[in-house]
Design an enzyme around this catalytic site. Structure first.
Site, mmCIF file in Angstrom:
data_model
loop_
_atom_site.group_PDB
_atom_site.id
_atom_site.type_symbol
_atom_site.label_atom_id
_atom_site.label_comp_id
_atom_site.label_asym_id
_atom_site.label_seq_id
_atom_site.Cartn_x
_atom_site.Cartn_y
_atom_site.Cartn_z
ATOM 1 C CB SER A 169 16.970 68.953 29.649
ATOM 2 O OG SER A 169 15.746 69.508 29.219
ATOM 3 C CG ASP B 291 14.447 73.591 29.072
ATOM 4 O OD1 ASP B 291 14.440 74.178 27.987
ATOM 5 O OD2 ASP B 291 14.437 72.350 29.171
ATOM 6 C CG ASP C 105 17.887 71.686 26.756
ATOM 7 O OD1 ASP C 105 16.924 72.183 27.381
ATOM 8 O OD2 ASP C 105 17.963 70.470 26.493
ATOM 9 C CG ASP D 273 14.427 70.619 25.487
ATOM 10 O OD1 ASP D 273 14.269 71.252 26.554
ATOM 11 O OD2 ASP D 273 14.807 69.429 25.478
#
Length: 586
Positions: free
Chosen positions: A149, A309, A311, A313
């Site tokens: 993440s 970010d 990833d 999410d």
């Protein structure tokens, strides 16, 4: 775990003849370094509801090919135990731009195919929300996303998903962890698996690509609320940065599909790069992460800056003020902007369904209570972690007659629509850009909309303080701090107007106004929540994915000045106690 046990584990690894040369070489460099050996081997990297996450490197407490292989083997066994149908439905796998993510993803896929599981493998890096969507779209039994993440570049992770597209719940995670614990010879897991070439040739291996993109985009377009307004403001300049990550293609693609023509990327942060050269912490929660994007926005006089970010999410935004400076919003402010926009617009268009509901976390802002009440919308509060928001969607929409409208956490994670069951920065970017167009159509800015929310529902001062303590000693210090807070929860807080204390580990709520004790209907979690007068609260919990303890504060009043004054006093009182405990020797 004692030093001797860590040393024994170290020797078990380095003396294993099947250990690969690179890992052997790395471990030889720490020979005799007790601190390094202890930190790398005092425990196995813990598998929980967030899967695995840790620093990359050699050792049982690190992210590497062996710990990833063990996690994949444990998850494979868990799915096989659900029957032949689950194995045939298989696993969806994606990965982000971090160093080693694609390699870890391919390793996991090899192990799944070797265990007889169908694999739907992303043919390029794709974000968390698309992995969650893929699990549901392809009717998989589970999913895996290789990502850490928003953590620094040294980290990576293995997020595991259930058949509903949500991250594994506590019981499922415990079951996978038990299967992992049975695996003792980690190199053998890899040695006994198919090669990548053999796995790719298997009928069990299926690539997922443009077909997934098209289905995901079509789902997003159904969530868009005011495409006609976007058409009138298609030339609105928007600055976006994917922070070297997976948001680049899907965010740009959906903004173009709903009609925006002037989306400008921060070129330095456009292409995948796991070293994150311009931002050591690729975390849109941190205002400084948006600096390059804001510089570009100033040149273009763009009203909106968005950053996702690695990833994709989480999303952070900054908006232009009337004096051409930029204001970076908090996670709670983005949350109430999106929530109010969705509920208000649907009501005005006559499409707000019966029994609408919103889900938020126990540490997120409380103005959502008032906004939901104004629109006749139920609000459910859940533990921190989007898997619990997904559980609420399942409980109240899939199994009930409620209609999910929006979910959010103050840590910059948002979701609209129920086809994804994790944080979705792509749909968030689409709706934020759409909202900016609506604001422009009404002759205002997103800040004007936020100010109107405050004027209507009350003002807020909210803050989260994180104290980082790394390694084994840091972990023990955080554990001891929570233990001492729990054993003497009101020490130092006599000046605070505390109404109740909820201990989510003991699952009890103590009402200080009548001295009564009630039960909490939640899963157990290491959280202490103090509720004060009105909507005010503070909360203390260790992070589930990072070596830190987090303290959340929120104060509400009729003026911003009063909110700020209350927050300053509350923070000072609570942090005196926390810092005293965190400064103790372990």
């Amino acid at each position: 775990m004692s030093d001797s046990i860590a040393q024994k584990r170290y020797l078990d690894w380095i003396e294993n003849p099947a250990l690969d040369k690179a890992t052997y070489k790395e471990l030889k460099t720490i020979s005799g370094d007790k601190a390094q050996i202890e930190d790398r081997f005092y425990q196995d990297l813990q598998f929980g509801t967030a899967g695995l996450r840790g620093i990359m490197g050699a050792g049982s407490n690190r992210m590497n090919i062996y710990t990833v292989a063990r996690a994949a083997a444990g998850l494979a066994e868990y799915i096989k135990q659900q029957g032949k149908d689950a194995a045939a439905r298989g696993i969806a796998i994606s990965y982000d731009s971090r160093n080693n993510s694609s390699m870890f993803a391919e390793l996991a896929a090899r192990i799944f195919v070797s265990n007889g599981l169908t694999v739907h493998f992303s043919d390029e890096l794709r974000p968390v929300p698309m992995l969650s969507f893929a699990v549901r779209h392809f009717n998989c039994a589970g999913g895996v996303m290789l990502t850490a993440s928003h953590n620094p570049k040294d980290y990576n992770g293995f997020k595991a998903y259930a058949a509903d597209g949500a991250q594994l719940g506590p019981d499922a995670a415990d079951s996978v962890a038990k299967e992992m614990a049975r695996i003792k010879d980690l190199p053998a897991v890899i040695a006994n698996s198919l090669t990548l070439e053999q796995a790719r040739k298997s009928q069990l291996w299926q690539d997922m690509g443009s077909d997934l993109d098209a289905a995901y985009d079509e789902m997003l377009l159904q969530i868009s609320l005011q495409s006609d307004v976007v058409a009138r403001h298609s030339d609105l300049p928007i600055v976006y940065t994917p922070l070297y990550g997976t948001g680049n293609k899907p965010v740009r693609r959906i903004l173009e599909k709903i009609g925006f023509k002037n989306v400008y990327l921060v070129k330095e942060q456009e292409l995948p790069d796991g070293d994150f050269p311009t931002t050591p912490f690729p975390n849109p929660e941190l205002p400084e992460t948006l600096n390059l994007a804001i510089d570009l926005a100033k040149e273009l006089q763009a009203p909106l800056v968005m950053a996702t970010d690695p990833d994709a999410d989480r999303v952070g935004i900054s908006v232009r003020r009337s004096d051409d400076s930029y204001y970076t919003l908090s996670g709670n402010e983005i949350g109430i902007l999106l929530m109010e926009y969705i509920l208000k617009t649907k009501k005005e268009l006559g499409i707000l369904p019966d029994k609408p509901f919103v889900v938020s976390s126990i540490v997120s802002g409380r103005l959502s209570d008032r906004i939901c009440a104004a629109y006749g919308c139920d609000l459910y509060r859940v533990l921190t972690g989007f898997k619990f928001i997904a559980e609420a969607i399942h409980e109240h929409e899939d199994k009930g007659d409620g209609k999910f409208q929006f979910g959010y956490e103050e840590a910059f994670g948002y979701l609209a629509g129920s086809s994804v069951r994790d944080k979705d920065a792509v749909v968030s970017c689409m709706l934020l850009a759409e909202m900016a167009a609506v604001a422009a159509d009404e002759g205002e800015t997103l800040l004007d909309r936020l100010d109107r929310i405050y004027a209507t529902y009350g003002y807020a001062a909210e803050n989260t303080i994180s104290i980082v303590r790394e390694g084994k000693s840091g972990s023990e210090l955080i554990k001891n701090t929570m233990s001492e807070m729990r054993s003497d929860p009101f020490n130092g807080f006599s000046s605070l107007p505390i109404r109740s204390l909820s201990d989510f580990d003991k699952l009890i709520k103590i009402n200080l106004e009548n001295s009564k004790e009630g039960k909490l209907n939640y899963d157990r979690s290491n959280v202490l929540l103090y509720e004060l007068e009105g909507l005010d609260f503070f909360c203390i919990r260790p992070s589930g994915t990072e070596p830190k303890i987090k303290i959340y504060f929120a104060c509400y009043a009729d003026t911003q000045e009063e909110c700020d004054r209350k927050l300053e006093n509350l923070s000072a009182t609570v942090m005196d106690r926390i810092e005293c405990l965190m400064d103790k020797d372990v």
